[in-house]
Design an enzyme around this catalytic site. Structure first.
Site, PDB file in Angstrom:
ATOM      1  N   ARG A   1      19.583 -50.725 -86.750  1.00 53.29           N
ATOM      2  CA  ARG A   1      19.627 -51.630 -85.644  1.00 53.29           C
ATOM      3  C   ARG A   1      20.261 -52.830 -86.168  1.00 53.29           C
ATOM      4  O   ARG A   1      20.385 -53.432 -87.188  1.00 53.29           O
ATOM      5  CB  ARG A   1      18.255 -51.911 -85.231  1.00 53.29           C
ATOM      6  CG  ARG A   1      18.311 -53.079 -84.154  1.00 53.29           C
ATOM      7  CD  ARG A   1      16.939 -53.337 -83.432  1.00 53.29           C
ATOM      8  NE  ARG A   1      15.895 -53.733 -84.399  1.00 53.29           N
ATOM      9  CZ  ARG A   1      14.631 -53.873 -83.979  1.00 53.29           C
ATOM     10  NH1 ARG A   1      14.275 -53.458 -82.820  1.00 53.29           N
ATOM     11  NH2 ARG A   1      13.810 -54.189 -84.992  1.00 53.29           N
TER      12      ARG A   1
ATOM     13  N   ARG B   1      -0.729 -56.382 -79.590  1.00 52.65           N
ATOM     14  CA  ARG B   1      -0.716 -55.499 -80.663  1.00 52.65           C
ATOM     15  C   ARG B   1      -1.943 -55.213 -81.338  1.00 52.65           C
ATOM     16  O   ARG B   1      -1.967 -54.662 -82.426  1.00 52.65           O
ATOM     17  CB  ARG B   1       0.320 -56.363 -81.683  1.00 52.65           C
ATOM     18  CG  ARG B   1       1.672 -55.798 -81.496  1.00 52.65           C
ATOM     19  CD  ARG B   1       2.545 -56.473 -82.535  1.00 52.65           C
ATOM     20  NE  ARG B   1       3.597 -56.069 -83.048  1.00 52.65           N
ATOM     21  CZ  ARG B   1       4.896 -56.147 -82.639  1.00 52.65           C
ATOM     22  NH1 ARG B   1       5.351 -56.800 -81.644  1.00 52.65           N
ATOM     23  NH2 ARG B   1       5.932 -55.490 -83.359  1.00 52.65           N
TER      24      ARG B   1
HETATM   25  P1  ADP Z   1      11.693 -51.632 -80.322  1.00 55.16           P
HETATM   26  O1  ADP Z   1      11.828 -52.997 -79.120  1.00 55.16           O
HETATM   27  O2  ADP Z   1      10.761 -50.630 -79.740  1.00 55.16           O
HETATM   28  O3  ADP Z   1      11.261 -52.145 -81.520  1.00 55.16           O
HETATM   29  P2  ADP Z   1      14.446 -51.365 -79.785  1.00 55.16           P
HETATM   30  O4  ADP Z   1      14.722 -51.097 -78.388  1.00 55.16           O
HETATM   31  O5  ADP Z   1      14.998 -52.485 -80.496  1.00 55.16           O
HETATM   32  O6  ADP Z   1      13.012 -51.024 -80.409  1.00 55.16           O
HETATM   33  O7  ADP Z   1      15.384 -50.019 -80.500  1.00 55.16           O
HETATM   34  C1  ADP Z   1      15.549 -49.913 -82.004  1.00 55.16           C
HETATM   35  C2  ADP Z   1      17.122 -49.384 -82.079  1.00 55.16           C
HETATM   36  O8  ADP Z   1      17.114 -48.175 -81.924  1.00 55.16           O
HETATM   37  C3  ADP Z   1      17.983 -50.066 -81.807  1.00 55.16           C
HETATM   38  O9  ADP Z   1      19.035 -50.119 -82.463  1.00 55.16           O
HETATM   39  C4  ADP Z   1      18.252 -49.402 -80.568  1.00 55.16           C
HETATM   40  O10 ADP Z   1      19.732 -49.659 -80.242  1.00 55.16           O
HETATM   41  C5  ADP Z   1      18.122 -47.942 -81.026  1.00 55.16           C
HETATM   42  N1  ADP Z   1      17.463 -47.196 -79.708  1.00 55.16           N
HETATM   43  C6  ADP Z   1      16.716 -47.521 -78.694  1.00 55.16           C
HETATM   44  N2  ADP Z   1      16.330 -46.574 -78.073  1.00 55.16           N
HETATM   45  C7  ADP Z   1      17.116 -45.419 -78.500  1.00 55.16           C
HETATM   46  C8  ADP Z   1      17.190 -44.003 -78.237  1.00 55.16           C
HETATM   47  N3  ADP Z   1      16.464 -43.569 -77.117  1.00 55.16           N
HETATM   48  N4  ADP Z   1      17.859 -43.376 -78.799  1.00 55.16           N
HETATM   49  C9  ADP Z   1      18.683 -43.639 -79.999  1.00 55.16           C
HETATM   50  N5  ADP Z   1      18.426 -44.944 -80.340  1.00 55.16           N
HETATM   51  C10 ADP Z   1      17.930 -45.822 -79.604  1.00 55.16           C
HETATM   52  P1  AMP Z   2       9.176 -57.145 -82.733  1.00 57.07           P
HETATM   53  O1  AMP Z   2      10.303 -57.783 -82.492  1.00 57.07           O
HETATM   54  O2  AMP Z   2       8.299 -56.852 -81.711  1.00 57.07           O
HETATM   55  O3  AMP Z   2       9.223 -55.857 -83.601  1.00 57.07           O
HETATM   56  O4  AMP Z   2       8.190 -58.272 -83.751  1.00 57.07           O
HETATM   57  C1  AMP Z   2       8.840 -58.666 -84.923  1.00 57.07           C
HETATM   58  C2  AMP Z   2       7.604 -59.334 -85.450  1.00 57.07           C
HETATM   59  O5  AMP Z   2       7.122 -60.554 -84.562  1.00 57.07           O
HETATM   60  C3  AMP Z   2       6.383 -58.589 -86.132  1.00 57.07           C
HETATM   61  O6  AMP Z   2       6.323 -57.711 -87.039  1.00 57.07           O
HETATM   62  C4  AMP Z   2       5.335 -59.606 -85.925  1.00 57.07           C
HETATM   63  O7  AMP Z   2       5.332 -60.429 -87.286  1.00 57.07           O
HETATM   64  C5  AMP Z   2       5.714 -60.732 -85.038  1.00 57.07           C
HETATM   65  N1  AMP Z   2       4.976 -60.297 -83.667  1.00 57.07           N
HETATM   66  C6  AMP Z   2       5.576 -59.882 -82.725  1.00 57.07           C
HETATM   67  N2  AMP Z   2       4.704 -59.698 -81.502  1.00 57.07           N
HETATM   68  C7  AMP Z   2       3.636 -60.031 -81.947  1.00 57.07           C
HETATM   69  C8  AMP Z   2       2.149 -59.968 -81.604  1.00 57.07           C
HETATM   70  N3  AMP Z   2       2.108 -59.508 -80.340  1.00 57.07           N
HETATM   71  N4  AMP Z   2       1.081 -60.194 -82.341  1.00 57.07           N
HETATM   72  C9  AMP Z   2       1.246 -60.795 -83.720  1.00 57.07           C
HETATM   73  N5  AMP Z   2       2.760 -60.782 -84.290  1.00 57.07           N
HETATM   74  C10 AMP Z   2       3.775 -60.264 -83.486  1.00 57.07           C
END
Ligand code: ADP
Ligand code: AMP
Length: 219
Positions: free
Chosen positions: A127, A88
């Protein structure tokens, strides 16, 4: 294949990683998930990480770098990994390069999930996660059959505390300031593959798998 999913929170990395890792037998390493597990279990890492995660800030590099190095290097080396949410920042990317070169390995591809901020905000604030099995839903785009209840295990769905709108804005700011530089870092190494993640789940999945298949053929 050693793969990184790069992109803002809400881009859909976790959703795609979940399916892809199962279908292709890859080790899915989500640093966010590992950290949330540590917070829930009250481990020393969790106690340290919690205050950063609540604010939407990054957890200190040494914490996440150690988690990833341990998972990748387990039993000699984990052959096919899919990193989701790591690296990140530049420091984490360099630490990953070092870990991999120590294992005489390298990254094969970095998929950059490109979405508008508007899409990211609407995906994150809608979500919902299952409190039992961790399955991921969206109130509009991927709703459960019965509101508030997991289709798979019947347990209650809950919102992640950092998916509240104020924290989402902070997380996107952190992404722009610290993570977006990695697009250039990996582009220069010829590893970056940009995916239009502003489309439905199936279309994104097809683009990712097609790209992986063509990389596999080139090898
Ligand atoms: P990230 O891991 O990048 O933070 P997520 O995979 O958790 O994102 O997705 C964030 C939200 O968007 C979840 O609620 C998921 O169900 C929804 N989502 C993921 N991909 C799509 C898509 N292509 N279109 C619509 N909604 C999506
Ligand atoms: P995520 O599930 O990837 O959205 O991450 C949730 C939270 O976990 C982030 O907002 C950070 O606080 C922490 N986190 C996850 N991955 C990292 C990373 N590679 N470096 C630092 N913080 C992280």
């Amino acid at each position: 294949m050693n793969v990184v999913f790069l992109g803002p929170p809400g881009a859909g990395k976790g959703t795609q990683a979940e399916t892809l890792s199962k279908q292709r037998g890859m080790e899915h390493i989500s640093t966010g998930e590992v950290l949330r597990g540590a917070v829930d279990a009250g481990t020393p890492v969790g106690l340290r990480a919690r205050k950063y995660m609540e604010k939407g800030a990054l957890v200190p590099d040494e914490v996440v770098v150690d988690i990833v190095a341990e998972r990748i290097g387990k039993n000699g080396r984990c052959k096919n990994f899919l990193l989701d949410g790591f690296p990140r920042n530049l420091n984490q990317a360099k630490a990953l390069d070092k870990t991999l070169s120590g294992l005489k390995d390298r990254l094969d591809v970095v998929f950059y999930f490109a979405v508008s901020e508007e899409t990211a905000v609407s995906r994150l604030t809608g979500r919902w996660i299952c409190s039992g099995c961790g399955s991921n839903y969206h109130q509009h785009y991927m709703p459960p059959r019965k509101p508030g209840v997991c289709d798979k295990c019947g347990k209650a769905l809950q919102q992640r505390p950092d998916d509240k709108v104020e924290t989402v804005k902070e997380r996107l700011k952190v992404y722009r300031k610290q993570t977006a530089d990695l697009i250039d870092y990996y582009e220069k190494q010829g590893l970056l593959m940009k995916i239009n993640a502003d489309r439905d789940v199936k279309e994104v999945y097809e683009e990712v798998t097609k790209a992986l298949d063509s990389l596999n053929r080139e090898r």
